[in-house]
Design an enzyme around this catalytic site. Structure first.
Site, PDB file in Angstrom:
ATOM      1  N   ASP A   5       1.011  -1.209  -0.036  1.00 44.22           N
ATOM      2  CA  ASP A   5       0.133   0.097   0.000  1.00 44.22           C
ATOM      3  C   ASP A   5       0.847   1.214  -0.072  1.00 44.22           C
ATOM      4  O   ASP A   5       1.970   1.280   0.490  1.00 44.22           O
ATOM      5  CB  ASP A   5      -0.872   0.099   1.226  1.00 44.22           C
ATOM      6  CG  ASP A   5      -2.051  -0.953   1.183  1.00 44.22           C
ATOM      7  OD1 ASP A   5      -2.013  -1.625   0.418  1.00 44.22           O
ATOM      8  OD2 ASP A   5      -2.914  -0.819   2.024  1.00 44.22           O
ATOM      9  N   HIS A  25      -5.397   9.279  -0.272  1.00 49.01           N
ATOM     10  CA  HIS A  25      -5.258   8.429   0.963  1.00 49.01           C
ATOM     11  C   HIS A  25      -6.223   8.986   1.908  1.00 49.01           C
ATOM     12  O   HIS A  25      -5.878   8.986   3.151  1.00 49.01           O
ATOM     13  CB  HIS A  25      -3.779   8.552   1.754  1.00 49.01           C
ATOM     14  CG  HIS A  25      -3.503   7.475   2.515  1.00 49.01           C
ATOM     15  ND1 HIS A  25      -3.563   7.347   3.895  1.00 49.01           N
ATOM     16  CD2 HIS A  25      -3.046   6.036   2.025  1.00 49.01           C
ATOM     17  CE1 HIS A  25      -2.964   6.144   4.116  1.00 49.01           C
ATOM     18  NE2 HIS A  25      -3.114   5.274   3.196  1.00 49.01           N
ATOM     19  N   HIS A  35       3.876  -2.140   3.302  1.00 47.32           N
ATOM     20  CA  HIS A  35       3.556  -0.670   2.841  1.00 47.32           C
ATOM     21  C   HIS A  35       4.858  -0.201   1.999  1.00 47.32           C
ATOM     22  O   HIS A  35       6.124  -0.143   2.822  1.00 47.32           O
ATOM     23  CB  HIS A  35       3.312   0.222   3.726  1.00 47.32           C
ATOM     24  CG  HIS A  35       1.899   0.124   4.480  1.00 47.32           C
ATOM     25  ND1 HIS A  35       1.833  -1.011   5.549  1.00 47.32           N
ATOM     26  CD2 HIS A  35       0.721   0.855   4.378  1.00 47.32           C
ATOM     27  CE1 HIS A  35       0.544  -0.932   5.709  1.00 47.32           C
ATOM     28  NE2 HIS A  35      -0.130  -0.004   5.124  1.00 47.32           N
TER      29      HIS A  35
END
Length: 214
Positions: free
Chosen positions: A35, A90, A183
């Protein structure tokens, strides 16, 4: 230390059954997801590691990061990884107006499609922070998306845990069909860059294989 579940419980999966939490199978296949990229140097490092091990993964990209770093995004696509929508900015769905949130999802989709028209055939979405309202989820699914969550949270984003703990989170909780979340962000880099290669080695040794979500 922040409060979160490293291993998503069955009750959460049942309560939010409209989301994809895992992909049960008999082939010992698991799914790496990343992510928050594309991020210079960090996403490229991830791609190098995956390439070394011939692993395909799924990257849930932030639209604004795609705009800022198009060459990295192109490399993700060129190397055969799957793409997911992670909104343009986001946004946390719980604290964002529904109209604004859905417009943000659409803005990210637009920049993804400009470079990856095949995205239409397998539209994947992951809400930032794992947070979206039922109405937001309904509208996203109505746009043809599968909402992809996770079975195993590496917690690489948590700067209060050690890299060793991040690794342990992954190797102790991964089973057949697990969707594992890392991430490719600046904040998570220290933990992720320690844990990812060692997790790959451990899971390979245990007979796991890897695939994309698309």
């Amino acid at each position: 230390m922040k409060m979160y579940w490293v291993k998503t419980g069955w009750f959460i999966k049942k309560l939010f059954s409209g989301y994809v939490w895992d992909m049960p199978n008999n082939q010992k296949t698991v799914y790496f997801t990343f992510d928050d990229g594309p991020t210079p140097k960090i996403t490229e490092w991830v791609l190098d590691i995956l390439q070394q091990h011939n692993i395909k993964a799924t990257f849930f990209c932030i639209g604004n990061n795609i705009v800022q770093h198009p060459d990295i995004f192109k490399r993700i696509i060129a190397e055969g990884h799957a793409i997911g929508n992670h909104t343009f900015n986001h946004y946390n769905g719980w604290s964002t107006n529904n109209k604004i949130y859905l417009e943000n999802v659409a803005a990210a989709e637009k920049v993804i499609l400009e470079q990856n028209p095949k995205f239409k055939q397998a539209k994947l979405f992951r809400p930032p922070y794992g947070k979206m309202t039922p109405l937001q989820a309904k509208h996203v699914r109505n746009k043809g998306y599968k909402i992809i969550m996770w079975d195993v949270l590496s917690a690489d984003f948590d700067t209060t845990i050690s890299p060793e703990r991040c690794l342990k989170n992954v190797i102790d909780n991964t089973i057949e069909g697990s969707i594992i979340i890392f991430h490719d962000s600046v904040k998570a880099a220290k933990n992720m860059q320690y844990a990812l290669p060692l997790a790959i080695a451990n899971l390979k040794e245990r007979g796991f294989t890897f695939d994309t979500m698309a």
